[in-house]
Design an enzyme around this catalytic site. Sequence first.
Site, PDB file in Angstrom:
ATOM      1  N   ASP A  40     -54.932  23.953 -82.419  1.00  0.00           N
ATOM      2  CA  ASP A  40     -54.730  25.389 -82.245  1.00  0.00           C
ATOM      3  C   ASP A  40     -53.747  25.850 -83.316  1.00  0.00           C
ATOM      4  O   ASP A  40     -52.621  25.354 -83.393  1.00  0.00           O
ATOM      5  CB  ASP A  40     -54.173  25.666 -80.851  1.00  0.00           C
ATOM      6  N   ASP A  84     -59.461  30.021 -84.604  1.00  0.00           N
ATOM      7  CA  ASP A  84     -58.247  29.241 -84.808  1.00  0.00           C
ATOM      8  C   ASP A  84     -58.116  28.050 -83.869  1.00  0.00           C
ATOM      9  O   ASP A  84     -57.040  27.454 -83.782  1.00  0.00           O
ATOM     10  CB  ASP A  84     -57.027  30.148 -84.620  1.00  0.00           C
ATOM     11  N   GLU A  85     -59.192  27.659 -83.205  1.00  0.00           N
ATOM     12  CA  GLU A  85     -59.072  26.653 -82.150  1.00  0.00           C
ATOM     13  C   GLU A  85     -60.354  25.845 -82.050  1.00  0.00           C
ATOM     14  O   GLU A  85     -61.454  26.391 -82.133  1.00  0.00           O
ATOM     15  CB  GLU A  85     -58.786  27.386 -80.834  1.00  0.00           C
TER      16      GLU A  85
END
EC number: 2.7.7.7
Length: 450
Positions: free
Chosen positions: A13, A107-108
């Site tokens: 993350d 983003d993860e």
Amino acid sequence: MTTRRDPTVLHLDLDAFFAAVEQRDKPSLRGRPVVVGGLGPRGVVSTASYEAREYGVRSAMPISEARARCPHAAYLGGRFPAYRAVSRVVMDQLHTLSPLVEPLSLDEAFVDLAAGSDAPLPADAVRALGERLRSTIRERTGLTASVGAATSKTLAKIASEMAKPDGLVIVEPGREIDVLHPLPVRALPGVGPATAARVARLGVRTVGDLARITEAELIDLLGESHGRSLFHLAHGRDERRVSSERASKSISVEDTFDRDITDPALLTALVTRMAEKVTERLVRAGHSGRTITLKARLHDFTTYSRSATLPGPTDDARAVVRLAVQLLQEIDTSNGIRLLGVGVSGLSDWVQDDLFAAVHDAGTGDPRPGEEDLDAAVHAERRWVPGMDVVHAVHGAGWVWGSGLSRVTVRFESAGTPPGPVRTFASDDADLSPAEWPEMSDEAGAPPAS
């Protein structure tokens, strides 16, 4: 507990992602509070930098409340081309670790480190791999990442949360229950505000409390699928596989009326009730969703569909209601509505309270979040959005500091320069234009060239 002998499920993350990209590319904002999100009166916070979080600013908070808590922060609209460029670099790096990567958002992502290999990968080896990954991402993007690894998806994601910001946590096999049970029950996937409120009636506050509730009680309270799933998760049993292909699903509610409805207040109340009902079904199924869709059939049987796509999944009824009502306001209902429907798609079993307001697609489909909104703001309305990249024929590359009263203020700086000067221009200055972010950049850390 789990069939894995090693902590080979990895979760990555990026820390305060949108705000971190803005601070990277805007030297004058480094070390300052930065808030990225919808900037209108109904806007909500998408991401707050860690400096802004010290003032109580959080994702999904109304922008008006954020401004009251932290009036001196920089409030910026999203720059999705820049975020996607960074995301491509990160996801490409994850694919060097394994052929099996499951992105959850820009983003993860999850990574199955054991995919395609039967070789053991003990905790020390995973730790070394995770540290190299974080170092590479920092070097290539200028951003920090938090990484967790464990024997299951649930524990890997929890581990990355424990690692924030800019850290690495490995949950070694055999320690799952020790890590899980002290955590608040909302740490489990599929436990949003509504589910947490329901289990609180049974005295449940932590995952350990939940583990003491029988499977039959949870099924009776939450339904067969959701109750059984949470029972197993509370005991550390999570057999879900990392999957690169996520099924396209949706949950929706619609109603046809006996007479055409023109009253705006009544229509808003109906949409609100439908959005709440959809969210209830979402929570019962243990899901969250990214795309909210409003369907409206007019008096002449013309049917419209409006959609809002969020950067991350949510199961928060307030967020779904807010966007559904906002979509209703885009439709001319003055001559009457005979059918209304609200749906949620892009389903996930994770909740990411990472929301933009006023991000919508005028037709059907699933656009990239915010792209059309920002494009319309710049090219159609000639409105300069705070934070957007611009280039001036004389002064070079910069970004919009603020605008209004037919003026636009620009700070001229980029990721590789010191904090730059601020200048103000007429909003229709022919020398000032939006900068094109290179969609297929090999170096996501480089700002647009002037």
